[in-house]
Design a protein around this motif. Sequence first.
Motif, PDB file in Angstrom:
ATOM      1  N   THR A   1    -125.319  -4.578  -0.022  1.00 57.04           N
ATOM      2  CA  THR A   1    -125.675  -3.217   0.648  1.00 57.04           C
ATOM      3  C   THR A   1    -126.529  -3.900   1.763  1.00 57.04           C
ATOM      4  O   THR A   1    -127.357  -4.581   2.193  1.00 57.04           O
ATOM      5  N   ASN A   2    -126.806  -2.060   2.833  1.00 51.88           N
ATOM      6  CA  ASN A   2    -128.015  -2.135   3.432  1.00 51.88           C
ATOM      7  C   ASN A   2    -128.845  -1.527   3.038  1.00 51.88           C
ATOM      8  O   ASN A   2    -128.910  -0.613   2.346  1.00 51.88           O
ATOM      9  N   ILE A   3    -129.785  -1.567   3.245  1.00 50.42           N
ATOM     10  CA  ILE A   3    -131.202  -1.988   2.460  1.00 50.42           C
ATOM     11  C   ILE A   3    -132.309  -1.463   2.899  1.00 50.42           C
ATOM     12  O   ILE A   3    -132.628  -2.437   4.495  1.00 50.42           O
ATOM     13  N   GLN A   4    -133.720   0.041   3.248  1.00 50.61           N
ATOM     14  CA  GLN A   4    -134.217   0.208   4.298  1.00 50.61           C
ATOM     15  C   GLN A   4    -135.031  -0.348   3.973  1.00 50.61           C
ATOM     16  O   GLN A   4    -136.106  -0.718   2.443  1.00 50.61           O
ATOM     17  N   SER A   5    -136.166  -0.553   4.903  1.00 52.50           N
ATOM     18  CA  SER A   5    -137.761  -1.230   4.366  1.00 52.50           C
ATOM     19  C   SER A   5    -138.361  -0.418   3.092  1.00 52.50           C
ATOM     20  O   SER A   5    -138.468   0.939   3.060  1.00 52.50           O
ATOM     21  N   GLY A   6    -138.579  -0.952   2.070  1.00 52.03           N
ATOM     22  CA  GLY A   6    -139.405   0.046   1.229  1.00 52.03           C
ATOM     23  C   GLY A   6    -138.302   0.621  -0.085  1.00 52.03           C
ATOM     24  O   GLY A   6    -138.992   0.959  -0.914  1.00 52.03           O
ATOM     25  N   SER A   7    -137.245  -0.211   0.398  1.00 52.10           N
ATOM     26  CA  SER A   7    -136.764   1.247  -0.793  1.00 52.10           C
ATOM     27  C   SER A   7    -136.595  -0.722  -2.373  1.00 52.10           C
ATOM     28  O   SER A   7    -136.984  -1.208  -1.463  1.00 52.10           O
TER      29      SER A   7
END
Length: 352
Positions: free
Chosen positions: A334-340
């Motif tokens: 999946t796409n993962i945001q920074s910090g997640s």
Amino acid sequence: MNSFEIGGQPVGLGEPAFVIAEAGSNHNGDLDTAKELIDVAAEAGADAVKFQTFRAEDLYVEESGEVEYLDDDRSIYDIIESMEMPYEWIPELHDYCLDREIQFMSTPFDERSAEELAEYVPAWKVASYTSSHTPFLRHLAGTDKPIIMSTGAHEIDEVFESVSALREAGVEDLVLLQCVAAYPTPLSEINVRVVETLQEEFGVLSGLSDHTFDPVTAPSAAVALGASIVEKHFTLDKSMEGPDHEFALEPDELDRMVSAIRDTEAALGTGEKRVLEVEQELHDKARRAIHATEEIATGDKFTPSNVDVLRPGDRKPGLQPKFYDEVIGRVAATNIQSGSGIHWKDVSDHES
């Protein structure tokens, strides 16, 4: 190790320590002073206040000489005679204790005194110097009361003899107290670890009768080692005349002792290792987990440059650190945001 009750109060492993405030003979022959001692013990939160009941003629031979530690020109016989508690006080002090919601106890030193006390005390306290008086122990055993016995000035083999005599006489409810017969006892000599030794050697509950000046150290250490009973002398004022005042605790010190014992019990806890409610916020925010350190697109490989083991703070934590090596080298599902936080759903080719 039998748990049992003293005056309806449970005594045993896992129960709060039964605290005996030892008034002894510090009433100085004055009934009002004896009642004031009861007030002090009750206000401090002690479970029992204990006096001593004896008659000099039943305790010492005549012309028994002097005792150096008392710093008194009188003979020990005359000193003991002056410290006698009148038998007629017993029912009045018992009733006064009832009113103050504290248990009345008194150590008998002879059969006659034991007979006077029998109706009024929930348990017997045996003084160290009486603990090898096996005929007297058998006499107390015949009353079917719990027995608390100090062991000062006795070798362990002598304690075995006394315990055997009590067991043979049918005593089941027994507590042995570590005690050092020195007034005061240097803190370096109190040997609190004997509390454990008594439990291990005799299979009974144990405790401490403490004569150190310090109101906190030895009692707290004893409780930490499993003491079921703690006993300590107290007085209204150390400067009062009499042999037992100088090493006894004053009212504020007795307060400190009881508080320290209860604080020690609270600190000891249950022994069960688990996440506590008071830890929950930091459990959620400060335990490290696997997080993205930059934006990761679907199909990107997880590497040490875009994944780290960090504290989440208010973010939802990712996988536990133990899975770090399994994540590195795989690709993002999946796409993962920074910090997640990174979870198994974000990791391709992983069955979970």
